[in-house]
Scaffold this active site. Structure first.
Site, PDB file in Angstrom:
ATOM      1  N   LYS A  24       0.939  -1.343   0.093  1.00 48.01           N
ATOM      2  CA  LYS A  24       0.020  -0.035   0.141  1.00 48.01           C
ATOM      3  C   LYS A  24       0.754   1.111   0.008  1.00 48.01           C
ATOM      4  O   LYS A  24       1.885   1.283   0.624  1.00 48.01           O
ATOM      5  CB  LYS A  24      -0.681  -0.018   1.255  1.00 48.01           C
ATOM      6  CG  LYS A  24      -1.929   0.588   1.242  1.00 48.01           C
ATOM      7  CD  LYS A  24      -2.887   0.399   2.268  1.00 48.01           C
ATOM      8  CE  LYS A  24      -4.325   1.229   2.389  1.00 48.01           C
ATOM      9  NZ  LYS A  24      -4.832   0.897   3.639  1.00 48.01           N
TER      10      LYS A  24
HETATM   11  C1  E4P Z   1      -8.186   2.000   3.892  1.00 49.99           C
HETATM   12  O1  E4P Z   1      -7.559   1.093   3.338  1.00 49.99           O
HETATM   13  C2  E4P Z   1      -7.995   2.756   5.132  1.00 49.99           C
HETATM   14  O2  E4P Z   1      -7.248   1.797   5.994  1.00 49.99           O
HETATM   15  C3  E4P Z   1      -9.368   3.144   5.952  1.00 49.99           C
HETATM   16  O3  E4P Z   1     -10.278   2.725   5.314  1.00 49.99           O
HETATM   17  C4  E4P Z   1      -9.206   4.293   6.749  1.00 49.99           C
HETATM   18  O4  E4P Z   1     -10.617   4.608   7.163  1.00 49.99           O
HETATM   19  P1  E4P Z   1     -10.833   5.797   8.348  1.00 49.99           P
HETATM   20  O5  E4P Z   1     -11.170   6.885   7.399  1.00 49.99           O
HETATM   21  O6  E4P Z   1     -11.935   5.397   8.975  1.00 49.99           O
HETATM   22  O7  E4P Z   1      -9.482   5.825   9.262  1.00 49.99           O
END
Ligand code: E4P
Length: 221
Positions: free
Chosen positions: A90
């Site tokens: 990622k």
């Molecule tokens: C996605 O890959 C992220 O880890 C995640 O969905 C972030 O979500 P949040 O805005 O609830 O932190």
């Protein structure tokens, strides 16, 4: 639309895997920090816990700023579980992140470009060869923008231009987000376990179960 779980919590991952709804796992530095465990160890545990999914996203850490630093970290992450084919690197939506994305995707490594908030960012990530892009719905809604509309437009863009990058709707906060991004054409929604639990529930299901249980006591046994 497939479902990924958005957590670094092993118990939640195992619970979602057991019910057969899981196609992948996403983590990020905040989710790993919440668990109070070593990053590489937790990624190894996750990869071993969910062998039959398509992707486990491990994010390069914020210390990696240049493409070279991100690629160096990615090369270590890839080795964690003996070059597990499910590991997905990622990467942040930055110039360096895109450069690392291009390099890694050419090497056949799965990539997920994260923190996508515009259609143009999604286009760039797709052109850099990203396997997945992660538009963040909830965080857009938080600033009074429309997260689902972003997913709708990215899905349309990918369809019109035949781009095979998959959309992971991220920052999903509630069941209505799930329904709406599925209808909007997201390939995947990544959701916390609490949202999976909410997806299972309906008050009429609970009432129905209670009535069956009460009636069953009256039945001839
Ligand atoms: C996605 O890959 C992220 O880890 C995640 O969905 C972030 O979500 P949040 O805005 O609830 O932190």
């Amino acid at each position: 639309m497939k479902l990924f779980i958005d957590t670094a919590n092993l118990e939640d991952i195992r619970k979602a895997y057991r019910i057969g709804v899981l196609s992948g796992v996403t983590t990020n530095p905040s989710l790993v920090a919440k668990e109070g465990v070593k990053f590489e160890d937790r990624i190894a545990e996750i990869l071993q816990a969910v062998p039959e999914v398509e992707s486990v996203s491990a994010e390069v850490t914020p210390d990696a700023v240049t493409a070279e630093e991100m690629i160096a970290q990615a090369n270590e992450l890839i080795k964690i579980n003996n070059n597990d084919k499910n590991i997905t690197i990622k990467l942040p939506m930055t110039l360096a992140g895109l450069e690392a994305c291009r390099y890694l995707s050419r090497k056949g490594v799965k990539t997920n470009v994260t923190l996508i908030f515009t259609v143009n960012q999604a286009l760039l990530a797709a052109r850099a060869g990203a396997t997945y892009v992660s538009p963040f719905l909830g965080r857009l809604d938080d600033i009074s923008e429309d997260g689902v509309q972003l997913v709708t437009r990215v899905a349309e863009l990918f369809r019109v231009h035949n781009l095979d990058t998959q959309i992971i709707a991220a920052s999903v906060r509630h069941p209505d987000h799930v329904t709406r991004v599925a209808l909007a054409g997201a390939h995947i929604a990544t959701v916390p376990f609490s949202v999976i639990e909410q997806l299972v529930k309906h008050p009429l299901t609970d009432q129905g179960l209670e009535k069956f249980a009460a009636d069953w006591k009256k039945a001839i046994q």
